[in-house]
Design a protein around this motif. Structure first.
Motif, short mmCIF file in Angstrom:
data_model
loop_
_atom_site.label_atom_id
_atom_site.label_comp_id
_atom_site.label_asym_id
_atom_site.label_seq_id
_atom_site.Cartn_x
_atom_site.Cartn_y
_atom_site.Cartn_z
N ALA A 37 0.83 -1.20 0.00
CA ALA A 37 0.00 0.00 0.00
C ALA A 37 0.87 1.25 0.00
O ALA A 37 0.58 2.22 -0.71
CB ALA A 37 -0.92 0.00 1.22
N ILE A 38 1.94 1.20 0.77
CA ILE A 38 2.83 2.36 0.80
C ILE A 38 3.46 2.57 -0.55
O ILE A 38 3.57 3.70 -1.06
CB ILE A 38 3.94 2.13 1.86
N LEU A 39 3.88 1.46 -1.16
CA LEU A 39 4.45 1.55 -2.50
C LEU A 39 3.45 2.17 -3.47
O LEU A 39 3.78 3.06 -4.25
CB LEU A 39 4.81 0.15 -3.00
N VAL A 59 9.67 7.40 3.11
CA VAL A 59 10.76 7.00 4.00
C VAL A 59 10.28 7.01 5.46
O VAL A 59 10.61 6.12 6.24
CB VAL A 59 11.98 7.92 3.81
N LEU A 60 9.49 8.02 5.79
CA LEU A 60 8.96 8.08 7.16
C LEU A 60 8.10 6.85 7.47
O LEU A 60 8.19 6.27 8.54
CB LEU A 60 8.12 9.34 7.35
N PHE A 61 7.27 6.51 6.50
CA PHE A 61 6.46 5.30 6.68
C PHE A 61 7.37 4.12 7.00
O PHE A 61 7.15 3.36 7.95
CB PHE A 61 5.69 4.99 5.40
N LEU A 62 8.41 3.97 6.19
CA LEU A 62 9.31 2.83 6.38
C LEU A 62 10.02 2.89 7.73
O LEU A 62 10.18 1.88 8.40
CB LEU A 62 10.33 2.78 5.26
N ARG A 121 -9.78 0.61 10.97
CA ARG A 121 -9.30 0.75 12.34
C ARG A 121 -7.79 0.84 12.44
O ARG A 121 -7.26 1.39 13.39
CB ARG A 121 -9.76 -0.48 13.15
N ASN A 122 -7.11 0.23 11.49
CA ASN A 122 -5.66 0.17 11.55
C ASN A 122 -5.05 1.56 11.33
O ASN A 122 -5.47 2.30 10.45
CB ASN A 122 -5.19 -0.80 10.47
N PHE A 123 -4.06 1.90 12.17
CA PHE A 123 -3.44 3.22 12.07
C PHE A 123 -2.95 3.52 10.67
O PHE A 123 -3.17 4.59 10.13
CB PHE A 123 -2.21 3.28 12.99
N VAL A 124 -2.21 2.54 10.12
CA VAL A 124 -1.55 2.80 8.85
C VAL A 124 -2.58 3.07 7.77
O VAL A 124 -2.40 3.95 6.92
CB VAL A 124 -0.64 1.62 8.49
N ARG A 125 -3.67 2.31 7.80
CA ARG A 125 -4.72 2.55 6.82
C ARG A 125 -5.26 3.97 6.93
O ARG A 125 -5.47 4.66 5.93
CB ARG A 125 -5.88 1.58 7.05
N ILE A 126 -5.47 4.38 8.16
CA ILE A 126 -6.04 5.72 8.37
C ILE A 126 -5.08 6.79 7.86
O ILE A 126 -5.46 7.72 7.15
CB ILE A 126 -6.35 5.94 9.86
N ILE A 127 -3.80 6.60 8.21
CA ILE A 127 -2.83 7.61 7.78
C ILE A 127 -2.71 7.61 6.25
O ILE A 127 -2.63 8.66 5.62
CB ILE A 127 -1.47 7.34 8.44
#
Ligand code: NA
Ligand code: NA
Lengths: 801, 126, 94, 160, 498, 112, 141
Positions: free
Chosen positions: A652-654, A688-691, F23-29
């Motif tokens: 997802a980040i990618l 990068v922050l995500f990582l 609900r997951n933080f990363v999803r929200i961000i």
């Protein structure tokens, strides 16, 4: 000038007394307090002749010009009565307190509250401006609260204080709204000016609500049914307070207010009905409940309620004089108002005396329970004598002042029959009479069950040292006792000098107030009222004797009901339901909150859009799209949608990174090189922050919300997207004005910079840029702080200082 | 056709070649069996195509505007310098994170050295 | 003629990017995806070059370089993440 | 090499001053630079090192070799991708290089990686061997090794 | 041109930046930060005077005349709020000095507080919609940092909720600005007013205005207040007080400003919606205040009630009602700060935070108890404290507007305020004292001092409301008839040209 | 082009909102990140697209695209970067502190 | 087998200079071309990021021993105070007064308040981005 000073003096004193108390830490402090009410009382006495001549004293101190609220004091006959009561009773109560309260009590605080109350109460009765009146009105509630809660360690004191405060402030708020409505109608806050406009008011739509709201204030303060429930609980206050606030003065504020507003509202039948019937019901309910009390103080509380109802109903009947009914002898009804005022004074004397007596009994014997008391007459002869006078006066027996006002009351109740109004002929006399019978009964209870009978208890009293208290403590009740008798013999002095000016204030349009004052005589023939009195005594005696037999009436349904229960239930329900209700939606779950917000957005915008769907879309301004742009935008959509379905957050980040890069490319296509530059770097750094922060977090699990939730989420997402699209298309199709940006194309000459965007950022809108880097700076510091400052205790304690 | 136009044409031609190369190499990314072989297609063929394109762009500006774009030159150098490093690092990461070789692979001299003794534990983190 | 060539190549690059995104989505391994991202970055860079030529502007040449720089940096970041979990160490070889 | 370059620049600057024109011109500087090259070539033996332009020449030669290899192997990979059936046998093998310094190793690895068909996967901790992934080990090992030797030689021409 | 107009933002901003360099010299940090806030307040007063004599002030940043550049516009409304905000902040700072603790002080708590003030003041003063967004963000970022300071779990969790919701709100804000710019092509508020008037506020502009309404509702806690009670009760008292006093006010200000200046032409839609939302807020806040036994939550729900109360005035929309709202805003800033500080002190002295866990504090800390009592009375609107005059004027305005439902709810809500706070007073301050003299934590005078000053302020505002009257009246007059605002911002030729 | 970009914005909004509702933080961000892409594009589209060249006066031509939205977006980008950074670190801290990667779990833990 | 980053490190040594130069160039040329303090600063920050990734925090810190929080603070201070300076000469806040003198090094670059302002922006960006990166990294590892 002198009247505002009058009000100010107790306030100033209330500030100094506790200060003084830190130095004079003894009972003597009371002697220092005593001069204040006494001097005020004497001063007021000196004003009596002036008022008798029909004058009244006005003085205005300008306060809030903006809101037209000025501190206008007005001393007329009506306020004089209350003023004398406040200062006179104040003097006696202070005197009594000096002996009554022990040295261990927080006397500084006690006298402070008492003086605070005195000043507020004077403020209430001397204010012509209703908002200033309201100011003091609420202050009396506050000081009453403080006095009831004087022994705040006791649970009941706190509960009583709370109840009194809630009910009186509720009434006060209603009253305030009523005043505001009056202001809307009349354009003034001055009572006198309102009275001047009284004739035009009944036509206004706000007339009735304003009237009812003002009555709400009066009724709550004067403990009228069904708001009376606070008064018995207020008996948790020290007895001097009960004598002063809760029988002689504060509860009379509502009476005062009603009397004050008779010239304004008197022409309304609704006013007549409300005041009279509420008064009568209170009269009945109070006396009825007084009979069943075992606590002497509670009995007095209910009797006070009942008596307040009596006075209220008299004022109601008195207001009938204002009704524009044909062929009515107005003096029949003004006499009722007269009776009301007269009884107002009488009640203060005998009820004040009784409270003080009860206080003495409690003080000496440590109990107020009728069932434990008895036969005290022998041990406490002086106390007994005063009690006898007070009780018989209240019962309406001669030779005490209560007899006179009771007669007047009965006459007034009969006078109602002359009124051509539905529903008044039968009920008013009957209720008046029944209530009077009950009053007789409880007065007998006070006298006979406390001071006679129960001989077997006597040795116990001897052991406990039952005897009359020290003389100082008896001084105040004795003064009242003397007045009870004196007023019986010289009622017309009072009538002429005190009540007559007040009558002028209640009926300003009726000309010379002298004509409104009947001659009071103890004997005036075999009138219907006389027979009613005889009946009261006979029936009362019978009822008293057979009390044990008929007492179970109180367990029968309508009589066993307590309005208190409603109050308690209401509060409990309120707290319980509010807890459940609030917890239902304030779940703390972020996704719930997002759902609310987005649903609100969808509902509001969706409704608005659906109403204006006719707004044309207009695609003619659209610029061309090339094939590669179509492909890329399509790819972006796919990438974005894919974020929802990928099973790992890293993907997802990618995808988000790719999205960012392609957005940058779109910026290029859309002629925004600076945006593209910045977007690319920011996107990378964000990635990068995500990582950086990911290492410790577990991968996301597939979220499987319940099906309805999932459908709701999908609905919200799709609807939000559609709303954004539709609104954007509408705006794009209907641009109203040229943007102001043409100006910036002179950037080179204006700023020296050829990059318009940077000229805007660095010059035209440099302030944005400055704040934007401040934001960035705060963000940076914030991150630093967030990581570095850790909660060392670990747990969730409230160590937040 | 003057010399500038020829230059521009050459530039455009290089760009077109770049486009074609890029499609072919990305086709490789789809077709090839494992990450290692796909990286071959990615790091070089696409590098080649991008280099061609950028040279084309450079030439075009050179001839069309008489403009020597230092930025494009720098860009070319940059891609030239970094593409192989990036490729190398991804592949190393792939191997160290134990992404398997395709079945058709014939030899693996690195396996023993890296994963033979399981002293270094690299669990998959994605 | 030149315009057509440029237009064709831009479309070709777009297709390349589309396919790379596909690879990015389907994986299967993480390095596969990172490679795909790298490809996307580099091809976007090329596309911007071509677009600059098409628009006849030098405004976007900075973007080319910056995209090169940052796609490199993000590739390194991802590789380090896959390989070691930490992308910036406090002290190497501890 | 840096010393020679600096000297060359100094000569060019000197030349510019000597010409003493009204304004500074790049062409004058350029002319001075060429003069400097001549002087340095004449004198370079006094420095005890190789004439620095020889290195530049070597670098160009390396670049040329590289580009040639790049095109060649690109063609190979493209052909493989486009062939209807994949006929490749990928694999990893170790190559022990005689290059030592960081720059040499890096250059070799980059060249190797850039040319299609091979990727450097690891450099041993002592920087004495490379692990290389080849797209088609059997078929191209010969070619690859030849390529590696070519690169090594060309790199050493530049660096040593 | 009055450069002084930027000082209420610039002084806190520069001071905040400078003191980040002096992380470890706490005394210097304290002195400078207090000076900064106090002088901002002073400048606010000075500017209020200037407005009385010179009319509405403006400062074009960089000399770019509107609508091209950004400018600050100082009218009485804005500067009243600026002054109040700065005053309250400086008092809260005083409180923080003695309570916040060294670890916080070294972690930039003062810079963050100053940044917050700068953002708040900027929001009040700016005459540009996008700059308003930026000022909001300055304030928000500072609030984010302040909220997490200390790093307790509950803080972190509440911060996440608070931040994400604010991010969403900011997004809506940008969306609204984008649409507005697309439709009108300008960002200057006065210019917007001119253009909207010229074109007539059609359906499209009304839709856009609804979006602004949503944004400011989220910020102000109008109906969309879910985030508020949690996040306001998580941080330490000083910070909670700052939040309670300032944050929602900014949303309220923005809503009032935009819906009296720009979107004034469809009140039957916009102001009705505001009215409905305010009514629901009053109900929800009142119910909420009774629902919990957590002292800070009770106080936080009181913040919600106040929001509804104040915006009822905007819904009524007449001059008296707006005067009432303005008085009430000022009052609420003072008293909410006072209440949060007093509540926070209770909690820190006892280590407990819920009704039923504390009792008889009046014996241990009588002064604190009476201050709390005073705050309670003031908040209920019991005269002569500051809440009274606002309540009266608002009541007048509501009656004049014949909005009786709102009138009823607004006045009923003050009973809920009373009841909810009375519960605290009766249970925690009254009753048997449970803390013995020896185990009692000493209450420093310096801690109590700012609360006392706030108490004096609420009394003074109530008694001396007439001193404020010219400013409040001027503020309300400008809101009712924004022509003077517009003329002060846009030069004559502009008004003709457009 | 405006319509196309608007459609893209719509899709991005849908994705972002759906992510925000999890609900997951990363999803929200991530949701907030996608949301910021959407708004930046929308602001640009609101100024009108491709109506002129890049807003650089050094470029030939006299017709420039609206520069003001670009300036606004630049500001917005910076701000959303600051916020995203903060939010990410916050999520990380919560995870380190509580071991939970979504708020529901943390709440549950706090309630106990 | 230990990881040998020789290739990355060698290339980074060269590449970082390109990036840094480019960053400075972006910063300078923002006046007329794309770029400016913000993007310039970001590029400089990403150069540092590359260094941190290639080496490690301590190694880089030996070469660049700055407290980046202070750099950020200095940047903001520069930007805000340069905005305030015009007020000293009774100009409006934020007047970006252009100076007449030219700097020989950069040709006829106008030294204006804008430049000071932009320098502040760039410093802030570098400072903040690096602070964030380092703070997290130091906590993580
Ligand atoms: Na190769
Ligand atoms: Na973003």
């Amino acid at each position: 000038m002198i009247i505002p000073l009058l009000i100010l003096v107790p306030f100033v004193a209330s500030l100094f007394v506790p200060l003084l108390y830190t130095y004079v830490h003894s009972k003597k402090i009371g002697w220092l307090v005593l001069p204040f009410p006494l001097i005020l009382f004497i001063f007021l006495c000196f004003q009596i002749p002036k008022l008798g001549a029909g004058d009244s004293l006005f003085y205005t101190i300008h306060w809030l010009h903006a809101a037209n609220i000025h501190f206008t004091t007005h001393l007329d006959g009506l306020s004089m009565i209350l003023g004398l009561l406040i200062t006179g009773m104040g003097t006696l109560v202070v005197m009594y307190s000096i002996y009554y309260l022990s040295e261990r009590e927080a006397l500084g605080r006690f006298y402070m509250y008492l003086l605070l109350f005195m000043g507020s109460m004077l403020g209430v009765v001397f204010s012509d401006n209703v908002l200033v009146l309201y100011v003091f009105w609420e202050l009396t509630s506050v000081s009453s609260f403080l006095l009831i809660a004087f022994w705040h360690q006791r649970k009941n004191s706190r509960a009583g204080a709370k109840k009194a405060m809630l009910i009186t402030v509720t009434g006060g708020v209603g009253m305030l709204v009523g005043f505001l409505m009056m202001h809307q109608m009349t354009g003034t806050y001055s009572i006198q000016e309102m009275i001047g406009m009284a004739g035009t008011l009944p036509a206004e739509t706000l007339f009735v609500p304003a009237m009812l709201l003002i009555l709400l204030g009066a009724f709550t303060k004067s403990a009228q049914f069904p708001f009376h429930i606070w008064l018995p609980d207020a008996m948790e206050a020290p007895t001097p307070v009960s004598a002063y606030l809760h029988s002689a003065t504060m509860v009379k504020a509502g009476i005062y207010l009603v009397a004050r507003f008779i010239p304004v509202f008197g022409e309304s039948e609704l006013w007549f009905y409300s005041v009279t019937f509420v008064g009568l019901i209170t009269l009945f309910w109070g006396s009825f409940n007084a009979v069943r009390q075992n606590d002497l103080k509670a009995l007095l509380a209910y009797s006070t309620i009942s008596q307040l109802g009596l006075i209220m109903s008299l004022l109601g009947i008195g207001s009938a004089a204002m009704l524009n009914l044909p062929g009515v002898d107005k003096t029949l009804y003004t006499a009722a108002a007269f009776a009301g005022l007269f009884h107002l004074i009488n009640h203060s004397t005998f009820k004040g005396a009784l409270f003080m007596i009860i206080g003495i009994v409690d003080h000496e014997l440590g109990t107020r329970d009728i069932r434990k008391l008895g036969g005290l007459a022998i041990f406490m002869p002086i106390t007994f004598s005063i009690a006898l006078a007070g009780s018989f006066s209240m019962a309406g027996l001669p030779p005490f002042n209560g007899f006179l006002s009771k007669e007047l009351f009965l006459e007034a109740s009969l006078a109602v029959q002359q009124l051509a109004l539905p529903g008044v002929h039968v009920w008013i006399p009957i209720v008046a009479w029944v209530a009077s019978v009950l009053t007789f009964v409880y007065c007998m209870i006070i006298v006979f069950q406390t001071f006679f009978g129960r001989q077997q208890q006597q040795p116990a009293w001897v052991d406990r040292g039952a005897h009359d208290p020290q003389p100082g403590m008896l001084l105040a009740p004795s003064v009242l006792g003397v007045m009870i008798v004196a007023l019986f013999f010289f009622p017309n002095v009072l009538a002429k000098w005190i009540v007559q000016p007040a009558m002028g204030a209640i009926y300003p349009s009726f000309g010379n107030p002298e004509t409104l004052v009947p001659h009071i005589a103890a004997w005036h023939g075999f009138t219907p009222a006389f027979w009613m009195t005889i009946g009261i005594i006979l029936f009362g005696a019978v009822l008293y004797i057979f009390l044990p037999q008929w007492r179970r009436v109180y367990t029968i349904a309508p009589f066993s009901w307590r309005i208190d229960t409603i109050y308690t239930l209401l509060l409990m329900q309120l707290e319980g339901n509010s807890y459940h209700l609030t917890n239902k939606y304030m779940t703390g779950h972020l996704h719930r909150y997002f759902t609310y917000i987005m649903l609100f957005f969808i509902a509001m915008m969706g409704t608005a859009l659906s109403l204006v769907w006719r707004l044309a879309f207009n695609f003619s301004e659209d610029s061309v799209v090339t094939l590669n742009e179509y492909i890329l935008v399509f790819v972006m959509m796919i990438a974005a949608l894919a974020i929802l379905f990928v099973k790992s957050r890293l993907i997802a980040i990618l995808l988000n990174g790719v999205l960012g890069f392609t957005v940058a490319f779109l910026f290029v296509v859309l002629r925004a090189p600076d945006l593209a530059l910045t977007q690319i770097v920011v996107e990378t750094v964000t990635t990068v922050l995500f990582l950086l922060t990911f290492r410790f977090m577990p991968d996301w699990k597939k979220e499987t919300p319940r099906r309805p939730v999932k459908m709701l989420n999908i609905f919200i997402a799709v609807a939000s997207g559609l709303i954004v699209i539709l609104t954007a298309l509408i705006v794009q199709g209907n641009r109203l004005f040229e943007p102001i940006s043409k100006y910036f194309e002179d950037a080179k000459t204006l700023t020296g910079g050829g990059n318009i965007v940077n000229a805007i950022l660095g010059d035209f809108r440099a302030f944005d840029t400055m704040l934007e880097i401040v934001v960035l700076f705060i963000g940076g510091l914030g991150v630093y702080v967030l990581i570095r400052l850790k909660d060392k205790k670990g747990g969730d304690q409230n160590e937040d200082q | 056709m003057n010399e500038n136009e020829i230059g521009e044409f050459i530039g455009a031609l290089l760009i077109l070649f770049g486009g074609i190369f890029s499609v072919i190499s990305v086709f490789g990314i789809i077709r090839l069996p494992d990450v290692y072989t796909r990286s071959h297609a990615a790091t070089k063929s696409s590098t080649l195509s991008v280099l061609l394109t950028l040279i084309g762009v450079f030439l075009y500006f050179l001839f069309h505007d008489n403009f020597v774009s230092v930025r494009v030159l720098l860009g070319i150098v940059f891609v030239f310098l970094t593409a192989p490093v990036a490729g190398h690092l991804i592949i190393r990461a792939a191997y160290r994170s134990k992404v398997g070789l395709a079945d058709i692979s014939v030899e693996d001299e690195l396996y023993e050295v890296l994963h033979g003794d399981s002293s270094e534990k690299d669990e998959e983190r994605m | 003629m030149i315009a057509t060539m440029l237009a064709i190549s831009v479309v070709l690059f777009a297709i390349t990017i589309g396919i790379a995104v596909l690879r990015l989505i389907i994986g299967p391994s993480m390095p596969d995806r990172v490679i795909a991202m790298d490809v996307i970055g580099v091809n976007l860079l090329a596309t911007i070059g071509v677009v600059s030529v098409m628009y006849g502007t030098k405004a976007y040449l900075e973007v080319i370089l910056i995209l090169g720089i940052l796609s490199f940096i993000s590739t390194i970041a991802f590789s380090k993440y896959i390989e070691r979990g930490v992308i910036v160490e406090r002290k190497r070889d501890r | 090499m840096p010393a020679q370059l600096l000297l060359n620049l100094f000569i060019a600057f000197l030349w510019m001053l000597l010409i003493d024109e009204d304004e500074l011109r790049f062409s004058t500087f350029y002319a001075g630079f060429l003069v400097g090259i001549g002087i340095l070539f004449f004198m370079h033996r006094f420095f005890g090192t190789r004439f620095y332009l020889r290195r530049v020449y070597a670098a160009f030669k390396l670049l040329f070799i590289f580009v040639w290899e790049l095109i060649q192997s690109s063609a190979v990979v493209l052909r493989q991708i486009l062939s209807p059936r994949l006929k490749i046998e990928p694999g990893i093998f170790k190559y022990e290089t005689m290059l030592r310094s960081d720059v040499e190793i890096t250059m070799l690895s980059m060249l190797l990686t850039l040319t299609p068909g091979s990727v450097v996967m690891e450099v041993t901790p002592d920087s004495d061997a490379l692990y290389i992934h080849a797209m088609d080990v059997q078929e191209s090992r010969e070619g690859l090794l030849k390529q590696l030797k070519n690169f090594e030689k060309a790199i050493m021409e530049v660096t040593r | 041109m009055t450069n002084a107009l930027v000082y209420p933002v610039l002084i806190p901003l520069l001071t905040a930046i400078v003191i980040t360099f002096f992380r470890n010299s706490l005394i210097l940090q304290r002195i400078l930060s207090f000076l900064a806030t106090a002088s901002s307040a002073g400048i606010g007063v000075y500017l209020l005077m200037r407005i009385q004599s010179d009319g509405i002030l403006r400062l074009d940043f960089g000399g770019w005349s509107p609508p091209y550049g950004i400018l600050f516009v100082g009218d009485s409304f804005a500067l009243l709020l600026v002054t109040a905000a700065a005053t309250v902040t400086s008092l809260i700072l005083l409180y923080a000095f003695s309570t916040i603790g060294e670890s916080f002080e070294k972690m930039y708590v003062y810079p963050f507080m100053l940044f917050l003030l700068a953002g708040v003041n900027g929001s009040f003063l700016t005459g540009d919609v996008f700059n308003l967004f930026v000022c909001f963000e300055v304030m928000l970022l500072a609030s984010y940092a302040l909220l997490v300071l200390g790093g307790r779990k509950v803080q972190l969790v509440e911060a996440f909720t608070y931040i994400t919701i604010n991010v969403l709100a900011s997004w809506f804000f940008l969306l609204a600005i984008a649409y507005l710019y697309g439709a009108t092509g300008t960002l200057n508020m006065a210019h917007l007013a001119v253009r909207v008037t010229e074109n007539g506020q059609g359906a499209m502009l009304t839709i856009i205005s609804l979006l602004f309404l949503l944004v400011f509702s989220l910020k102000a806690g109008l109906l969309l207040y879910f985030w508020l009670p949690g996040s306001y009760s998580a941080p330490p008292a000083a910070i909670a007080a700052l939040f309670g006093a300032l944050l929602t006010k900014v949303g309220i200000y923005a809503m009032v400003r935009l819906f009296t200046l720009v979107f004034t032409h469809s009140p039957e839609i916009t102001h009705s919606i505001i009215g409905i939302m305010a009514a629901l807020t009053l109900i929800g806040g009142s119910i909420g205040a009774l629902s919990t036994r957590d002292i800070r939550q009770i106080i936080s729900y009181n913040v919600v009630i106040a929001v509804g109360f104040i915006l009822v005035g905007l819904a009524a929309g007449n001059e008296v009602a707006l005067q009432g709202s303005i008085y009430y805003v000022l009052h609420d800033m003072v008293v909410k700060a006072m209440l949060f500080l007093a509540g926070g002190l209770m909690i820190s002295l006892t280590g407990k935070a819920r009704i039923g866990e504390i009792s008889g504090l009046l014996k241990n800390y009588p002064s604190l108890g009476w201050l709390f009592f005073l705050a309670m009375l003031s908040l209920t609107g019991i005269p002569p404290f500051s809440g009274f005059i606002g309540k009266v004027l608002l009541g007048e305005g509501l009656i004049e507007a014949e909005t009786y439902v709102l009138l009823t709810l607004a006045f009923l809500s003050s009973l809920f305020v009373l009841y909810s706070l009375l519960r605290i007073f009766l249970n925690c301050f009254m009753g048997e004292a449970v803390i013995g003299e020896e185990e009692q934590v000493k209450l420093k005078k310096s801690t109590l001092f700012p609360i006392v000053v706030l108490g004096v302020l609420t009394f003074a505002i109530g008694i001396g409301a007439d001193v404020l009257a010219p400013f409040v009246n001027d503020a309300a007059a400008t809101l009712i008839d924004p022509q003077s605002y517009i003329e002060a911002v846009l030069d004559k030729d502009w008004l003709l040209k457009d | 082009m405006e319509t196309l970009i608007t459609l893209l914005v719509g899709v991005l909004v849908m994705v972002a909102v759906y992510l925000l509702l999890s609900r997951n933080f990363v999803r929200i961000i991530l949701g907030t990140a996608v949301l910021s892409h959407a708004i930046h594009l929308l602001i640009l589209a609101m100024g009108g697209l491709k109506k002129g060249g890049a807003p650089l006066l050094t470029e030939e031509g006299s017709n420039y695209t609206d520069a003001l939205p670009q300036a606004l977006i630049l500001t917005a980008i910076v701000i959303s970067f600051a916020v995203t950074a903060f939010l990410l670190v916050l999520a990380y801290r919560i995870y380190r502190e509580t071991g939970a990667d979504n708020l529901d779990n943390v709440r549950r833990e706090l309630d106990d | 087998m230990k990881i040998n980053d020789v290739i990355l490190q060698t290339v980074t040594k060269i590449v970082v200079f390109i990036i840094l130069t480019f960053g400075v160039e972006l910063f300078i040329s923002g006046h007329n071309d794309p770029g400016g303090g913000f993007s310039g600063g970001l590029v400089l920050a990403s150069a540092l990021l590359l260094l941190y990734m290639t080496y490690d925090i301590e190694t880089v810190h030996q070469g660049i021993p700055f407290d980046f929080k202070k750099i950020a603070g200095l940047g903001v201070f520069l930007a805000v105070s340069s905005s305030a300076i015009p007020m000293l000469f009774s100009n409006q806040f934020l007047t970006q007064k252009k100076g007449e003198f030219a700097l020989a090094v950069f040709g006829n670059t106008e030294l204006s308040m804008v430049l000071l302002f932009e320098a502040g922006v760039a410093l802030t960006v570098v400072g903040v981005v690096v602070t964030i990166l380092l703070t997290i990294s130091e906590d993580v590892s």
